[in-house]
Scaffold this active site. Structure first.
Site, PDB file in Angstrom:
ATOM      1  N   ASP A   1      -9.313  -7.410  10.054  1.00 11.37           N
ATOM      2  CA  ASP A   1      -8.098  -8.238  10.167  1.00 11.37           C
ATOM      3  C   ASP A   1      -7.611  -8.299  11.616  1.00 11.37           C
ATOM      4  OD1 ASP A   1      -8.100  -8.652   7.421  1.00 11.37           O
ATOM      5  OD2 ASP A   1      -6.831  -6.908   7.025  1.00 11.37           O
TER       6      ASP A   1
ATOM      7  N   ASP B   1       0.859  -1.185   0.000  1.00  8.86           N
ATOM      8  CA  ASP B   1       0.000   0.000   0.000  1.00  8.86           C
ATOM      9  C   ASP B   1       0.895   1.235   0.000  1.00  8.86           C
ATOM     10  OD1 ASP B   1      -2.359  -1.415   0.009  1.00  8.86           O
ATOM     11  OD2 ASP B   1      -2.493  -1.478   2.198  1.00  8.86           O
TER      12      ASP B   1
HETATM   13  N1  LIG Z   1     -16.715   2.219  14.945  1.00  5.25           N
HETATM   14  C1  LIG Z   1     -16.240   1.212  15.688  1.00  5.25           C
HETATM   15  N2  LIG Z   1     -16.166   1.330  17.038  1.00  5.25           N
HETATM   16  C2  LIG Z   1     -15.692   0.326  17.791  1.00  5.25           C
HETATM   17  N3  LIG Z   1     -15.288  -0.847  17.286  1.00  5.25           N
HETATM   18  C3  LIG Z   1     -15.354  -1.033  15.961  1.00  5.25           C
HETATM   19  C4  LIG Z   1     -15.835  -0.020  15.084  1.00  5.25           C
HETATM   20  N4  LIG Z   1     -15.756  -0.473  13.801  1.00  5.25           N
HETATM   21  C5  LIG Z   1     -15.245  -1.735  13.892  1.00  5.25           C
HETATM   22  N5  LIG Z   1     -15.005  -2.068  15.177  1.00  5.25           N
HETATM   23  C6  LIG Z   1     -14.451  -3.339  15.690  1.00  5.25           C
HETATM   24  O1  LIG Z   1     -13.851  -4.078  14.655  1.00  5.25           O
HETATM   25  C7  LIG Z   1     -14.524  -5.331  14.450  1.00  5.25           C
HETATM   26  C8  LIG Z   1     -14.583  -5.663  12.989  1.00  5.25           C
HETATM   27  O2  LIG Z   1     -15.163  -4.587  12.298  1.00  5.25           O
HETATM   28  P1  LIG Z   1     -16.104  -4.733  11.013  1.00  5.25           P
HETATM   29  O3  LIG Z   1     -17.365  -5.421  11.365  1.00  5.25           O
HETATM   30  O4  LIG Z   1     -16.205  -3.382  10.429  1.00  5.25           O
HETATM   31  O5  LIG Z   1     -15.235  -5.729  10.118  1.00  5.25           O
HETATM   32  P2  LIG Z   1     -15.151  -5.848   8.526  1.00  5.25           P
HETATM   33  O6  LIG Z   1     -16.415  -5.355   7.915  1.00  5.25           O
HETATM   34  O7  LIG Z   1     -14.705  -7.220   8.242  1.00  5.25           O
HETATM   35  O8  LIG Z   1     -13.991  -4.799   8.265  1.00  5.25           O
HETATM   36  P3  LIG Z   1     -12.845  -4.771   7.162  1.00  5.25           P
HETATM   37  O9  LIG Z   1     -13.306  -3.728   6.200  1.00  5.25           O
HETATM   38  O10 LIG Z   1     -11.648  -4.347   7.946  1.00  5.25           O
HETATM   39  O11 LIG Z   1     -12.727  -6.136   6.563  1.00  5.25           O
HETATM   40  C9  LIG Z   1     -15.891  -5.133  15.106  1.00  5.25           C
HETATM   41  O12 LIG Z   1     -16.414  -6.365  15.523  1.00  5.25           O
HETATM   42  C10 LIG Z   1     -15.538  -4.212  16.268  1.00  5.25           C
HETATM   43  O13 LIG Z   1     -14.967  -4.956  17.327  1.00  5.25           O
END
Ligand SMILES: Nc1ncnc2c1ncn2[C@@H]1O[C@H](COP(=O)(O)OP(=O)(O)OP(=O)(O)O)[C@@H](O)[C@H]1O
Ligand SMILES: [Mg+2]
Length: 307
Positions: free
Chosen positions: A255, A14
């Protein structure tokens, strides 16, 4: 030999830079670029290393960008094994526009792997002695490879190895052609598996349980961003709330979550505790800027707060 290995078939460097304003047809003066390793499995390995765990990353390495990526991983003291490929590893561009304070992310498709290279990659994983306890398959697949490749890798591994899959779209759907240990979709990805939008807790439970009942997977961890995550097994279905944190950048939340979860499981922690550690690591990733993942200190503090 570590108990966790990760596989990244479509890694990236990146390249981060800044510009005052993005204007078409004009030569834009960018700041000197900063390079970071990217790609699901490499990020999971970086986060596990930061959290103090042992992990080894296997990844497809080609050309000059592959060499640069190797050097970046060395600088971060990641234990890693480049799997040599002919085509060039990809480089993504992340450009911060100062005038709008917005980030533009340009993702490149990445090189394809030949059938021989895929064979060598599988042989390398199979030759690991003793076999890993956990294999994390994470991130996109390069264009042109068999979209069921994650299933092929998983079925080649010894039965004792618990396979964790975190990907999206067709590689996710086809990855379930062989039984896996754990799946980490977000709601959108769970919807892709269901063939319809998944919007609330009862829909999460229905889709996750149906995957479990069909014998496709033992554990489904559905992440909900700021809402935390939901753990579903044949016996339980429960919601773990995320702590409230200052949001700097959501890059790497998923991740980091997989990293915390798998590290805690590999240390023998019960699923419920491992879930909490995973959610803490995901939330810790949100607290750091740019592409930086979770920090150990933040993760441990959030984890204690959640107890
Ligand atoms: N705004 C937030 N505040 C607090 N914790 C968060 C927030 N966003 C994400 N997290 C934490 O990160 C974890 C994974 O986030 P998310 O559900 O967005 O994963 P994802 O959609 O797989 O993300 P990525 O785009 O990184 O693959 C959540 O379960 C939570 O613990
Ligand atoms: Mg994700």
């Amino acid at each position: 030999m570590p108990s966790i290995i990760t596989l990244t078939l479509n890694p990236a460097v990146d390249k981060n830079s800044q510009v005052q304003q993005v204007v078409a047809e004009r030569k834009l003066r960018c700041e000197p670029p900063v390079h970071h390793p990217g790609g699901g499995g490499l990020n999971v390995a970086r986060a596990i290393t930061e959290l103090g765990g042992d992990v080894e990353a296997y990844w497809a390495c080609g050309g000059a960008i592959g060499q640069l990526l190797s050097q970046l991983l060395d600088e971060e003291h990641i234990v890693h094994h480049p799997l040599s490929i002919d085509a060039q590893t990809r480089e993504n561009m992340i450009l911060f526009e100062r005038s709008s304070e917005q980030q533009y992310r340009f993702g490149m498709p990445g090189p394809s792997l030949t059938a021989d290279e895929i064979r060598t990659c599988l042989d390398t994983l199979l030759a690991i002695e003793p076999p890993p306890e956990y294999l994390v398959l994470s991130g996109s697949l390069p264009a042109g490879v068999d979209e069921a490749l994650y299933a092929r890798v998983a079925e080649a591994m010894p039965a004792s190895c618990r396979v964790v899959l975190d990907t999206s779209g067709t590689p996710l759907q086809r990855g379930l052609e062989t039984p896996l240990f754990l799946l980490k979709p977000n709601m959108r990805e769970l919807g892709q598996l269901a063939g319809r939008p998944v919007e609330d807790d009862s829909q999460i439970r229905n889709v996750a349980r149906s995957l479990i009942d069909q014998g496709k997977v033992e554990v489904v961890v559905t992440s909900l961003g700021s809402g935390g995550a939901v753990l579903t097994t044949a016996e339980t279905h429960r919601h773990i709330r995320a702590p409230t944190v200052n949001i700097r950048s959501k890059v790497g939340a998923g991740d980091s979550m997989v990293a915390g979860l798998v590290l805690a499981l590999s240390e023998g922690k019960p699923l419920a505790d491992a879930m909490r550690f995973g959610v803490a690591a995901g939330s810790a990733a949100v607290m750091t800027g740019g592409t930086e993942l979770c920090r150990r200190e933040n993760t441990e503090r959030l984890f204690r707060k959640m107890e």
